[in-house]
Design a protein around this motif. Structure first.
Motif, PDB file in Angstrom:
ATOM      1  N   ILE A 350      45.550 -21.221   7.008  1.00 53.82           N
ATOM      2  CA  ILE A 350      44.284 -20.543   6.049  1.00 53.82           C
ATOM      3  C   ILE A 350      44.475 -20.168   4.947  1.00 53.82           C
ATOM      4  CG2 ILE A 350      43.053 -18.300   6.468  1.00 53.82           C
ATOM      5  CD1 ILE A 350      43.579 -18.356   9.541  1.00 53.82           C
ATOM      6  N   ARG A 351      45.466 -19.898   4.456  1.00 56.28           N
ATOM      7  CA  ARG A 351      45.881 -19.675   2.972  1.00 56.28           C
ATOM      8  C   ARG A 351      45.583 -20.781   2.171  1.00 56.28           C
ATOM      9  NH1 ARG A 351      50.384 -16.447   4.579  1.00 56.28           N
ATOM     10  NH2 ARG A 351      51.527 -18.235   4.500  1.00 56.28           N
ATOM     11  N   ALA A 352      45.855 -22.246   2.798  1.00 60.04           N
ATOM     12  CA  ALA A 352      45.413 -23.357   1.909  1.00 60.04           C
ATOM     13  C   ALA A 352      43.976 -23.749   2.299  1.00 60.04           C
ATOM     14  CB  ALA A 352      46.319 -24.698   2.693  1.00 60.04           C
ATOM     15  N   LEU A 353      43.049 -23.569   3.339  1.00 56.47           N
ATOM     16  CA  LEU A 353      41.935 -23.632   3.520  1.00 56.47           C
ATOM     17  C   LEU A 353      40.752 -22.692   2.829  1.00 56.47           C
ATOM     18  CD1 LEU A 353      41.995 -25.132   7.091  1.00 56.47           C
ATOM     19  CD2 LEU A 353      41.882 -26.480   4.991  1.00 56.47           C
ATOM     20  N   LEU A 354      41.218 -21.523   2.884  1.00 53.26           N
ATOM     21  CA  LEU A 354      40.153 -20.422   2.352  1.00 53.26           C
ATOM     22  C   LEU A 354      40.659 -19.793   1.094  1.00 53.26           C
ATOM     23  CD1 LEU A 354      39.396 -18.651   5.775  1.00 53.26           C
ATOM     24  CD2 LEU A 354      38.404 -20.624   4.763  1.00 53.26           C
ATOM     25  N   ARG A 355      39.770 -19.375   0.301  1.00 53.74           N
ATOM     26  CA  ARG A 355      40.130 -18.816  -0.910  1.00 53.74           C
ATOM     27  C   ARG A 355      39.876 -17.285  -1.186  1.00 53.74           C
ATOM     28  NH1 ARG A 355      43.067 -22.193  -0.962  1.00 53.74           N
ATOM     29  NH2 ARG A 355      43.256 -23.907  -2.554  1.00 53.74           N
ATOM     30  N   GLY A 356      39.178 -16.625  -0.043  1.00 57.31           N
ATOM     31  CA  GLY A 356      38.632 -15.381  -0.292  1.00 57.31           C
ATOM     32  C   GLY A 356      37.647 -15.181  -1.120  1.00 57.31           C
ATOM     33  N   GLY A 357      36.942 -14.082  -1.399  1.00 58.33           N
ATOM     34  CA  GLY A 357      35.657 -13.868  -2.279  1.00 58.33           C
ATOM     35  C   GLY A 357      34.850 -13.031  -1.436  1.00 58.33           C
ATOM     36  N   HIS A 358      33.595 -12.678  -2.285  1.00 54.76           N
ATOM     37  CA  HIS A 358      32.402 -11.760  -1.716  1.00 54.76           C
ATOM     38  C   HIS A 358      33.190 -10.338  -1.590  1.00 54.76           C
ATOM     39  CE1 HIS A 358      29.834 -15.081  -1.681  1.00 54.76           C
ATOM     40  NE2 HIS A 358      30.572 -15.767  -0.878  1.00 54.76           N
ATOM     41  N   ARG A 359      34.294 -10.054  -2.381  1.00 53.57           N
ATOM     42  CA  ARG A 359      35.175  -9.055  -2.153  1.00 53.57           C
ATOM     43  C   ARG A 359      34.370  -7.673  -2.159  1.00 53.57           C
ATOM     44  NH1 ARG A 359      40.445  -8.696  -5.256  1.00 53.57           N
ATOM     45  NH2 ARG A 359      41.076  -7.355  -3.489  1.00 53.57           N
ATOM     46  N   THR A 360      33.434  -7.515  -3.004  1.00 51.87           N
ATOM     47  CA  THR A 360      32.580  -6.558  -3.000  1.00 51.87           C
ATOM     48  C   THR A 360      31.782  -5.848  -1.822  1.00 51.87           C
ATOM     49  OG1 THR A 360      32.469  -6.549  -5.498  1.00 51.87           O
ATOM     50  CG2 THR A 360      30.979  -5.039  -4.435  1.00 51.87           C
ATOM     51  N   GLU A 361      31.147  -7.175  -1.481  1.00 53.10           N
ATOM     52  CA  GLU A 361      30.338  -6.962  -0.280  1.00 53.10           C
ATOM     53  C   GLU A 361      31.083  -6.758   0.902  1.00 53.10           C
ATOM     54  OE1 GLU A 361      30.114  -9.371  -2.547  1.00 53.10           O
ATOM     55  OE2 GLU A 361      28.179  -9.532  -3.359  1.00 53.10           O
ATOM     56  N   GLN A 362      32.329  -7.534   1.137  1.00 52.90           N
ATOM     57  CA  GLN A 362      33.195  -7.075   2.267  1.00 52.90           C
ATOM     58  C   GLN A 362      33.412  -5.719   2.201  1.00 52.90           C
ATOM     59  OE1 GLN A 362      36.296  -9.997   3.031  1.00 52.90           O
ATOM     60  NE2 GLN A 362      35.307 -11.504   2.064  1.00 52.90           N
ATOM     61  N   ARG A 363      33.906  -5.105   1.034  1.00 58.50           N
ATOM     62  CA  ARG A 363      34.283  -3.584   1.196  1.00 58.50           C
ATOM     63  C   ARG A 363      33.170  -2.762   1.615  1.00 58.50           C
ATOM     64  NH1 ARG A 363      39.497  -1.958  -0.759  1.00 58.50           N
ATOM     65  NH2 ARG A 363      40.733  -3.994  -0.940  1.00 58.50           N
ATOM     66  N   ALA A 364      32.079  -3.054   1.229  1.00 59.48           N
ATOM     67  CA  ALA A 364      30.685  -2.537   1.253  1.00 59.48           C
ATOM     68  C   ALA A 364      30.367  -2.406   2.759  1.00 59.48           C
ATOM     69  CB  ALA A 364      29.634  -2.845   0.356  1.00 59.48           C
ATOM     70  N   LEU A 365      30.573  -3.584   3.465  1.00 58.75           N
ATOM     71  CA  LEU A 365      30.339  -3.829   4.944  1.00 58.75           C
ATOM     72  C   LEU A 365      31.302  -2.978   5.694  1.00 58.75           C
ATOM     73  CD1 LEU A 365      28.738  -5.139   7.003  1.00 58.75           C
ATOM     74  CD2 LEU A 365      30.156  -7.129   6.787  1.00 58.75           C
ATOM     75  N   ALA A 366      32.529  -2.959   5.220  1.00 61.41           N
ATOM     76  CA  ALA A 366      33.718  -2.207   6.015  1.00 61.41           C
ATOM     77  C   ALA A 366      33.076  -0.759   6.012  1.00 61.41           C
ATOM     78  CB  ALA A 366      34.958  -2.307   5.101  1.00 61.41           C
ATOM     79  N   TRP A 367      32.730   0.078   4.913  1.00 63.77           N
ATOM     80  CA  TRP A 367      32.132   1.362   4.771  1.00 63.77           C
ATOM     81  C   TRP A 367      30.935   1.223   5.737  1.00 63.77           C
ATOM     82  CZ3 TRP A 367      34.963   5.083   3.575  1.00 63.77           C
ATOM     83  CH2 TRP A 367      35.947   5.009   2.581  1.00 63.77           C
ATOM     84  N   PHE A 368      30.028   0.618   5.717  1.00 61.43           N
ATOM     85  CA  PHE A 368      28.834   0.227   6.489  1.00 61.43           C
ATOM     86  C   PHE A 368      29.230   0.399   8.053  1.00 61.43           C
ATOM     87  CE2 PHE A 368      25.042  -1.666   8.494  1.00 61.43           C
ATOM     88  CZ  PHE A 368      24.215  -0.881   7.834  1.00 61.43           C
TER      89      PHE A 368
END
Length: 486
Positions: A350-368
């Motif tokens: 997974i570390r090799a295949l994915l890079r992460g991203g959309h961090r702001t939206e993911q944090r906002a969705l966590a609060w949501f």
């Protein structure tokens, strides 16, 4: 070899006269570069000095030098203490682009089903599209602002490949309450929609040439993911108990794709006995079940059906979910939940295949999710979609004159309307003239010629006031009036 002054300065003067919004430096650069490429400025030709060019064109010498230096950096000019001369360049081939019909894609891509059109805004009856105008946009904006205010530039770097930990933890808690899945955040991977989760499953769990079982009719995306991965697809028919599969399969599958809580597009529910039998079969044969739970939050005739992943311990199931159907499509956030052992084993990949991203939206969705907004939004949308589905059924009963059968009324965002003997592809295409976008049922089959015909009508994004006139328009397309009739 020196260049005649008239030809050289005429070239640059004409370029400056039609430079438009370009800077002087870029205009001179493009004019000289183009002349070198087309042979107007021949190899080994020596250019006038930058001072002479600046005086003749009435341009800053710094501007001239900047353009010449860029051409030298790229290898078009050779500069020394004697000045600048044109480099020897190979002749540029004048190649005509091949016509589109001559371009042959790889065989595995030629088999892909035609993807659905993506209209913006979505047309009425588009399957799989939620009521985006009901999404609490002001609240979402406040959450995004809050995340940026509290986290700031810390969120501008790469994040965890598997996604933001607060969101993964929030999803795990939500699934325990709503889907009967007991997992920890480490088993959750955030993906860019459910399709990326599917592609990730093919990378992690299969090899090219493996057999994959796929519901028929079924989800376009699963077919595309499996074909692209080089898997051999075996279709499983759908009956009133969901996916019908053989107990003594001649070829053992490596992957089994199913949407058990609301099969797409028929809406059938995979019965408890078949779920257990499928889990037993997969465990015994070393197969993996990919459980697509795309719209299970919207169930109207009963409580939501628990997920297969939570039915038995150590189930060989990878669970896929998405927020595209429950919130809004452009959010492009989905997730997968893996059994504990697989989650540990898959971490390096997974570390090799994915890079992460959309961090702001993911944090906002966590609060949501954590603050209860998600549960309240789901409850409101469940009430809205229940009403819309009932109103669409009424409109079909009153306005659709051809014999038909309706499937999938227990939940979801669409109805499947089976209509025998029609050219549903042509009907769907003609419906776009009325700003309608139903999907042709036959297109959901691996072999459209042998499948049933009809329409898949999405009601999530379509207000009830549109139902009657829209169904009347479909009725006119399916049964055009004969000559002499009104």
């Amino acid at each position: 070899m020196n260049i005649p002054d008239d030809a050289f300065y005429g070239l640059l003067t004409r370029a400056l006269q039609r430079r438009g919004g370009q800077t002087l430096q870029r205009t001179l650069y493009h004019a000289l570069r183009g002349a070198m490429l087309d042979g107007s400025l021949q190899a080994h030709s020596r250019l006038p000095g930058s001072r002479a060019i600046a005086l003749r064109l009435r341009v800053s010498r710094n501007t001239i030098n900047a353009a010449l230096e860029q051409l030298a950096t790229e290898g078009y000019l050779l500069r020394d203490r004697l000045g600048s001369r044109v480099a020897q360049l190979p002749a540029a081939a004048d190649v005509a682009p091949p016509p589109a019909e001559k371009i042959v894609l790889p065989a595995r891509l030629q088999q892909l089903p035609p993807g659905p059109r993506r209209d913006s805004p979505a047309l009425a009856f588009t399957p799989g599209t939620p009521a985006v105008n009901y999404f609490p946009l002001p609240l979402w904006r406040r959450l995004l602002d809050r995340v940026l205010r509290e986290e700031g530039s810390a969120l501008l770097g790469y994040g965890d490949s598997a996604g933001e930990w607060p969101l993964r933890a929030a999803i795990a808690r939500h699934l325990a309450l709503s889907r009967g899945i007991h997992c920890d955040a480490g088993q959750v991977v955030i993906t860019e929609g459910a399709l990326e989760g599917l592609n990730l499953c093919t990378h992690l769990l299969s090899e090219a040439g493996d057999v994959a079982w796929l519901e028929d009719p079924g989800y376009f995306g699963a077919r595309s993911a499996f074909l692209t991965a080089g898997l051999r697809i075996k279709t499983m028919a759908i009956d009133d108990e969901g996916m019908a599969f053989p107990g003594d399969a001649p070829e053992i599958p490596r992957l089994i794709f199913t949407s058990p809580s609301h099969q797409y597009p028929t809406g059938k529910l995979l019965s408890a006995s078949r779920r257990l039998a499928l889990l037993t079969f997969a465990s015994e044969q070393g197969a993996w079940i990919i459980e697509d739970d795309y719209d299970s939050e919207f169930r109207y005739s009963s409580e939501p059906i628990p997920a297969m992943l939570g039915m038995v311990k150590n189930a060989p199931v990878v669970y896929l979910g998405t927020f595209s159907k429950t919130l809004f499509p452009s959010l492009r956030i989905g997730f997968m939940v893996m059994p504990q052992a697989l989650a540990v084993a898959a971490q390096p990949a997974i570390r090799a295949l994915l890079r992460g991203g959309h961090r702001t939206e993911q944090r906002a969705l966590a609060w949501f999710i954590e603050e209860g907004h998600y549960a309240r939004h789901l409850a409101a949308m469940r009430r809205l979609y229940r009403r819309r589905q009932a109103q669409l059924c009424d409109a079909l009963a009153q306005e659709l004159a051809v014999p038909h059968r309706i499937h999938g009324g227990e939940g979801g965002l669409h109805l499947m309307v089976e209509i025998a003997g029609i050219d549903d592809v042509q009907v769907a295409e003609r419906a776009r003239q009325y700003q309608l976008a139903p999907a042709a049922l036959s297109r959901f089959y691996l072999n459209p010629q042998s499948g049933k015909t009809g329409l898949v009508l999405g009601y999530g994004n379509t207000s009830a006031s549109q139902f009657a006139p829209a169904v009347r328009a479909l009725n006119r397309i399916i049964t055009p009036p004969r000559r002499g009739q009104g």
